[in-house]
Design a protein around this motif. Structure first.
Motif, PDB file in Angstrom:
ATOM      1  N   PRO A  37      19.338   0.130 -14.223  1.00 16.43           N
ATOM      2  CA  PRO A  37      19.581   1.133 -13.175  1.00 16.43           C
ATOM      3  C   PRO A  37      18.432   2.135 -13.066  1.00 16.43           C
ATOM      4  O   PRO A  37      17.506   2.132 -13.875  1.00 16.43           O
ATOM      5  CB  PRO A  37      20.841   1.829 -13.678  1.00 16.43           C
ATOM      6  N   GLY A  38      18.528   3.015 -12.068  1.00 15.71           N
ATOM      7  CA  GLY A  38      17.602   4.137 -11.945  1.00 15.71           C
ATOM      8  C   GLY A  38      16.208   3.763 -11.493  1.00 15.71           C
ATOM      9  O   GLY A  38      15.245   4.449 -11.836  1.00 15.71           O
ATOM     10  N   LEU A  39      16.073   2.695 -10.721  1.00 19.07           N
ATOM     11  CA  LEU A  39      14.758   2.243 -10.269  1.00 19.07           C
ATOM     12  C   LEU A  39      14.432   2.773  -8.879  1.00 19.07           C
ATOM     13  O   LEU A  39      15.325   3.010  -8.076  1.00 19.07           O
ATOM     14  CB  LEU A  39      14.720   0.713 -10.238  1.00 19.07           C
ATOM     15  N   TYR A  40      13.152   2.937  -8.615  1.00 18.66           N
ATOM     16  CA  TYR A  40      12.701   3.247  -7.261  1.00 18.66           C
ATOM     17  C   TYR A  40      12.495   1.911  -6.554  1.00 18.66           C
ATOM     18  O   TYR A  40      11.918   0.993  -7.126  1.00 18.66           O
ATOM     19  CB  TYR A  40      11.385   4.019  -7.262  1.00 18.66           C
ATOM     20  N   ARG A  41      12.943   1.823  -5.319  1.00 22.33           N
ATOM     21  CA  ARG A  41      12.729   0.609  -4.544  1.00 22.33           C
ATOM     22  C   ARG A  41      11.774   0.938  -3.408  1.00 22.33           C
ATOM     23  O   ARG A  41      11.845   2.017  -2.818  1.00 22.33           O
ATOM     24  CB  ARG A  41      14.040   0.084  -3.969  1.00 22.33           C
ATOM     25  N   THR A  42      10.863   0.019  -3.121  1.00 25.18           N
ATOM     26  CA  THR A  42       9.913   0.218  -2.024  1.00 25.18           C
ATOM     27  C   THR A  42       9.996  -0.945  -1.045  1.00 25.18           C
ATOM     28  O   THR A  42      10.404  -2.039  -1.400  1.00 25.18           O
ATOM     29  CB  THR A  42       8.463   0.326  -2.523  1.00 25.18           C
ATOM     30  N   THR A  43       9.574  -0.652   0.171  1.00 22.78           N
ATOM     31  CA  THR A  43       9.380  -1.660   1.193  1.00 22.78           C
ATOM     32  C   THR A  43       7.922  -1.634   1.555  1.00 22.78           C
ATOM     33  O   THR A  43       7.331  -0.561   1.741  1.00 22.78           O
ATOM     34  CB  THR A  43      10.217  -1.330   2.451  1.00 22.78           C
ATOM     35  N   ARG A  44       7.316  -2.805   1.616  1.00 19.90           N
ATOM     36  CA  ARG A  44       5.883  -2.862   1.945  1.00 19.90           C
ATOM     37  C   ARG A  44       5.736  -2.751   3.452  1.00 19.90           C
ATOM     38  O   ARG A  44       6.176  -3.623   4.198  1.00 19.90           O
ATOM     39  CB  ARG A  44       5.242  -4.140   1.432  1.00 19.90           C
ATOM     40  N   SER A  45       5.102  -1.675   3.872  1.00 20.94           N
ATOM     41  CA  SER A  45       4.944  -1.437   5.308  1.00 20.94           C
ATOM     42  C   SER A  45       3.560  -1.810   5.808  1.00 20.94           C
ATOM     43  O   SER A  45       3.352  -1.984   6.988  1.00 20.94           O
ATOM     44  CB  SER A  45       5.237   0.033   5.642  1.00 20.94           C
ATOM     45  N   SER A  46       2.588  -1.928   4.900  1.00 25.45           N
ATOM     46  CA  SER A  46       1.229  -2.323   5.291  1.00 25.45           C
ATOM     47  C   SER A  46       0.499  -2.801   4.063  1.00 25.45           C
ATOM     48  O   SER A  46       1.003  -2.754   2.955  1.00 25.45           O
ATOM     49  CB  SER A  46       0.497  -1.143   5.926  1.00 25.45           C
ATOM     50  N   GLY A  47      -0.716  -3.234   4.223  1.00 27.10           N
ATOM     51  CA  GLY A  47      -1.543  -3.677   3.124  1.00 27.10           C
ATOM     52  C   GLY A  47      -2.846  -2.904   3.092  1.00 27.10           C
ATOM     53  O   GLY A  47      -3.912  -3.480   2.977  1.00 27.10           O
ATOM     54  N   THR A  48      -2.761  -1.610   3.242  1.00 30.90           N
ATOM     55  CA  THR A  48      -3.952  -0.779   3.343  1.00 30.90           C
ATOM     56  C   THR A  48      -4.644  -0.612   1.986  1.00 30.90           C
ATOM     57  O   THR A  48      -4.022  -0.800   0.945  1.00 30.90           O
ATOM     58  CB  THR A  48      -3.608   0.608   3.910  1.00 30.90           C
ATOM     59  N   ALA A  49      -5.893  -0.255   2.022  1.00 32.94           N
ATOM     60  CA  ALA A  49      -6.663  -0.083   0.803  1.00 32.94           C
ATOM     61  C   ALA A  49      -6.212   1.133   0.017  1.00 32.94           C
ATOM     62  O   ALA A  49      -5.820   2.131   0.578  1.00 32.94           O
ATOM     63  CB  ALA A  49      -8.150   0.054   1.153  1.00 32.94           C
TER      64      ALA A  49
END
Length: 177
Positions: A164-176
């Motif tokens: 539990p207690g994780l940060y979740r991300t969504t990849r919105s781009s592939g920027t440098a």
């Protein structure tokens, strides 16, 4: 010499100083984002980032599911340290890698956005807020930026149990990075 003899002027052979190879064969000082594994077993996990311990100086963190306490770790064929401090997996999916004869640095690998071995220094950490843009650096993924935090208390469940207690991300781009 054999290659030069066979191909003559069509090749140039340059010799240089021995240096860090890359994240798959991470020599000292060790950086975060390197491929790591059991001695003789190949790279199966990724080093995290360097921490200062209260008693043993600098150490590297990694996921607790990667190794068991006391196992010897390497990156490619470079010695890396001993796994220690794993406790309570899967609730706490973290552990240290440390050895008194190893040196752990505050840098992380960040290719393909910059040269493989140019340093990117980690100066600190913070709790992300919703919408924060993050970069990750891993053995397989390499550096991927443009990951937006979309959950502050996510949970990963698999056959080992739940973390539990994780940060979740969504990849919105592939920027440098």
């Amino acid at each position: 010499d054999a290659l030069k003899a066979e191909l003559g002027d069509r090749v140039t052979v340059d010799y240089g100083d021995v240096a860090r190879d890359d994240r798959a064969d991470d020599g000292m000082p060790h950086w975060g984002g390197a491929g790591i594994g059991l001695v003789g077993g190949g790279n199966v996990c990724t080093s995290g980032f360097t921490v200062d311990t209260r008693t043993a100086g600098k150490a590297m963190v990694t996921a607790g599911h990667c190794f068991s306490n006391g196992q010897r770790i390497e990156s490619g064929d470079e010695p890396y340290g001993t796994a220690q401090g794993e406790s309570g997996f899967p609730t706490w999916d973290m552990m240290l890698i440390n050895a008194s004869n190893q040196n752990y640095d505050d840098d992380i690998y960040h290719n393909p956005f910059r040269a493989e071995n140019s340093p990117l220094d980690v100066a600190g950490g913070a709790e992300p807020a919703m919408g924060t843009s993050l970069c990750i650096s891993g053995m397989v993924s390499k550096a991927v930026c443009g990951n937006t935090v979309d959950h502050l208390n996510a949970e990963l469940c698999d056959a080992s149990g739940c973390t539990p207690g994780l940060y979740r991300t969504t990849r919105s781009s592939g920027t440098a990075c």
